[in-house]
Design an enzyme around this catalytic site. Structure first.
Site, PDB file in Angstrom:
ATOM      1  N   HIS A   1      -8.025  -5.233  -0.724  1.00 20.91           N
ATOM      2  CA  HIS A   1      -6.418  -4.398  -0.461  1.00 20.91           C
ATOM      3  C   HIS A   1      -5.966  -5.052   0.678  1.00 20.91           C
ATOM      4  O   HIS A   1      -4.870  -4.924   0.907  1.00 20.91           O
ATOM      5  CB  HIS A   1      -7.046  -2.909  -0.200  1.00 20.91           C
ATOM      6  CG  HIS A   1      -5.843  -2.089  -0.109  1.00 20.91           C
ATOM      7  ND1 HIS A   1      -5.041  -1.942  -1.027  1.00 20.91           N
ATOM      8  CD2 HIS A   1      -5.436  -1.644   1.309  1.00 20.91           C
ATOM      9  CE1 HIS A   1      -4.032  -1.336  -0.513  1.00 20.91           C
ATOM     10  NE2 HIS A   1      -4.274  -0.889   0.799  1.00 20.91           N
TER      11      HIS A   1
ATOM     12  N   SER B   1       0.743  -1.020   0.120  1.00 20.40           N
ATOM     13  CA  SER B   1      -0.085   0.091   0.036  1.00 20.40           C
ATOM     14  C   SER B   1       0.927   1.171   0.100  1.00 20.40           C
ATOM     15  O   SER B   1       1.789   1.158  -0.740  1.00 20.40           O
ATOM     16  CB  SER B   1      -0.925  -0.188   1.166  1.00 20.40           C
ATOM     17  OG  SER B   1      -2.009   0.856   1.054  1.00 20.40           O
TER      18      SER B   1
END
Length: 692
Positions: free
Chosen positions: A666, A551
């Site tokens: 994610h 990320s």
């Protein structure tokens, strides 16, 4: 040391990337052309990594560890039941289950299943994974249960009866979206709708707050607030106070860090609270708000510095704040990590030079007073649960070489905590040592980092070393037990390193803000300084050094690779941000403008263009063969970041690996088999790049 891109960006590219980007078509998530391109890269990656003879045994060993029934089943306690989410070979999607505390103490496996996600997914023909369970605290057999299709941030929410094991007929139910739903009482909920057709912010999050009563059609719900589309999001919830009346709160995030908090009266009117924009309300107890500051605040002629944890009295009838008093003062190497309010106590974890300290306060004579507590101090203590109407606190404690223990502590009684369970040891820690070192950043700042290494390390620069970092959003990188990396990396001669670079929260708001916005490259320089320090100490060398991050950490390692390709031989770049000139146009990117800056602002755009990894790639440089991973179900950070980076590397004649999973989103919310394969793939890549 390079502190700027290795080649000058053209003005045209910096201002109009869409006119110069030959890989823009990869942003079309499900286009046939893009999917064919991804399939070819996935196949090449599998042919390289999954076909390695080490891959299958690794995946099998990791999966066995994940499914080991001796692992601690963490829980939340409600009305005498301990609730736990569990996945295994029979239930790859998972079951929500429960047992009483007395049975848990005996290490019993006699769990009672209350929700079977595999059965639900099969019955409804949907790719459901559990996204969350929100019990109604005062009657916890009722819960709002959220399910995500394949691990996305978007989910559906339905009311579920844990006693009957069925969804409540005519109960609360909301369609797929990035909605926020919270109990107000047994018969009403706050709803911030994020489904299709709802009013959303630029970032794709809810911008309206509604109050919905049981049995009421959505058309009859009452809208309490609507934010501007430029805001980031809104939220609403009820704080229960064991020492007083509940508090209904509405919060408007005008940006990622700037908030406005309002009290919602019984009539539905709003009373603004005179808190600074960069302040987080951590708890509500005995008529006081527990507030953590991310900026200085002058209140009633008293100056409170950023990083302070304060108790602020609140008049619920008027919304007027009383005079604050300090609970924890900030320090140069101190920060508040977490807060939990119990029946009569307040528990706070404080980081002191990246090690946890537990502090406890008792409300006495109108103020919170510190009280002594017995708790471990050399590793990481993390809150697990605090049951309603009790002073019981459950916490876990571990470090790099010590398996986690789950403890039960009665804050009012004092004394030593009861150890309920211990994680099984995954490896013998005796041959290894965990140490804390410090590197010097280019501006002279001391950057701490942890090294886990063999005790007999030769310090000849030959140790395969993995350096992990994040450096953003005030997130602290803390020690954690290396249950998979112990046997699969340390025991094979590897060294593991965690860097506490600026941008994180290890030392409070100033540590974060030093690498925020246009100062983002500070975190890259810190990370590179740690890498250079590892080499200078003789721990490793560029040939044996790899880096990993996900990320925002993916942005970190991507930028480090582009700036110093000579320094690393392996890069694991997971669900990354990499195109910093278009990130705000992709999925939830606009919500992070506070962290990075706005590409539509010329000054911010220049700063972003100067470090954007995607735009910094050069034909004149030779980069390590990096592994990029992402998920097609990631609806937070668009897979195009990884796709386009690989495409551009290939166009420059550089080798790169890409693996884009079908599910997981994610946060990797997928089955255990998929998680085991992902980690095995990373390890095989690291073996090939750093050990072979």
């Amino acid at each position: 040391m390079l502190t700027s891109p290795p080649f000058p960006l053209s003005a045209n590219l910096a201002m109009h990337p869409e006119h110069n980007d030959p890989h823009l078509w990869l942003e079309a998530l499900d286009s046939p052309e893009a999917l064919d391109w991804v399939a070819a890269r996935n196949a090449a990656t599998r042919a390289t990594l999954d076909a390695d003879p080490r891959f299958a045994p690794l995946a099998e060993a990791i999966l066995a560890n994940l499914r080991d029934t001796r692992q601690i089943p963490y829980f939340s306690e409600h009305d005498g039941w301990l609730y736990n989410f569990h996945q295994d070979e029979t239930h790859p999607r998972g079951i929500y289950r429960r047992m009483p505390l007395d049975a848990y103490r005996t290490a019993s496996q006699a769990w009672q299943t209350v929700l079977d996600v595999d059965a639900l997914a099969a019955a409804e023909g949907e790719d459901w994974y559990l996204d969350g369970v929100s019990h109604y605290t005062l009657a916890p057999s009722r819960a709002l249960v959220s399910f995500t299709p394949g691990g996305t941030d978007a989910s559906v929410t339905r009311e579920y009866d844990l006693e009957t094991g069925r969804f409540v007929e005519g109960g609360f139910a909301f369609p797929l979206g990035k909605s926020q739903v919270a109990w107000r009482d047994a018969d009403s909920v706050f709803v911030c709708p994020g489904w299709e057709g709802a009013a959303l912010t630029r970032a794709g999050y809810p911008r309206e707050v509604w109050l919905l009563e049981r049995g009421q059609a959505w058309a009859g719900a009452r809208r309490l607030f609507a934010a501007d589309r430029k805001a980031m999001m809104v939220a609403a919830w009820r704080f229960l106070d064991t020492g007083g009346e509940p508090l209904d709160m509405l919060e408007v995030s005008d940006s990622f860090y700037a908030k406005r908090s309002m009290l919602v009266t019984a009539e539905g009117s709003l009373l603004p609270l005179a808190l600074p924009p960069k302040a987080d309300i951590e708890a509500w107890s005995h008529g006081t708000l527990i507030v953590k500051l991310a900026e200085d605040w002058i209140q009633q002629d008293q100056h409170w510095p950023a990083g302070s944890l304060l108790a602020v009295p609140l008049d619920q009838q008027t919304g007027v704040l009383g005079k604050a008093h300090s609970l924890v003062a900030p320090g140069s190497r101190r920060s508040v990590e977490a807060v939990e309010a119990s029946l009569t106590r307040l528990a706070v974890t404080v980081l002191e030079n990246v090690k946890t300290r537990l502090q406890v306060f008792r409300f006495d004579d109108g103020r919170w007073q510190p009280v002594p507590v017995e708790a471990p101090v050399d590793g990481v203590l993390e809150f697990v649960d605090q049951p309603w109407q009790s002073d019981v606190l459950y916490y876990s404690y571990s470090d790099f070489l010590t398996p986690a223990g789950l403890y039960r502590l009665d804050l009012a009684q004092g004394g030593a905590a009861e150890c309920l369970r211990r994680q099984p040891a995954a490896f013998d820690p005796t041959p290894f040592v965990a140490e804390q070192y410090s590197a010097s950043a280019p501006d002279g700042t001391a950057i701490p980092y942890f090294v886990v290494r063999p005790r007999t390390l030769a310090f000849d620069g030959q140790a395969p070393t993995l350096l992990y970092g994040y450096g953003g959003f005030e997130v602290s990188m803390l020690p954690y037990y290396l249950d998979n990396f112990g046997p699969q990396w340390l025991e094979k001669g590897g060294v593991f390193v965690v860097a506490n670079i600026r941008g994180g929260g290890e030392f409070g708001p100033a540590w974060h803000q030093a690498a925020q916005g246009a100062a983002r490259p500070v975190s890259f320089d810190d990370f590179i300084a740690v890498a250079e320090d590892l080499i200078a100490r003789g721990i490793t060398s560029p040939r044996r050094l790899g880096i990993e991050g996900g990320s925002n950490g993916g942005l970190l390692v991507g930028a480090a690779m582009v700036r110093r390709p000579d320094l690393f031989n392996a890069v694991v770049c997971e669900v990354p941000l990499l195109d910093m000139l278009r990130y705000t146009e992709l999925l939830a990117g606009a919500s992070w403008i506070d962290e990075y800056g706005d590409p539509s602002d010329p000054a911010d755009r220049a700063a972003l263009a100067a470090y954007s990894p995607y735009h910094g790639l050069s034909a004149n440089m030779r980069y390590p063969r990096a592994l990029f991973t992402t998920s097609r179900r990631d609806d937070r950070v668009h897979p195009a970041h990884a796709r386009k980076m690989v495409a551009r590397l290939e166009a420059l004649g550089q080798a790169a690996l890409l693996y884009e999973s079908e599910a997981g989103g994610h946060t990797g919310n997928a089955g255990q088999a998929e998680l085991a394969e992902e980690l095995a793939r990373v390890l095989v890549y690291l073996y090939r790049q750093l050990m072979d």
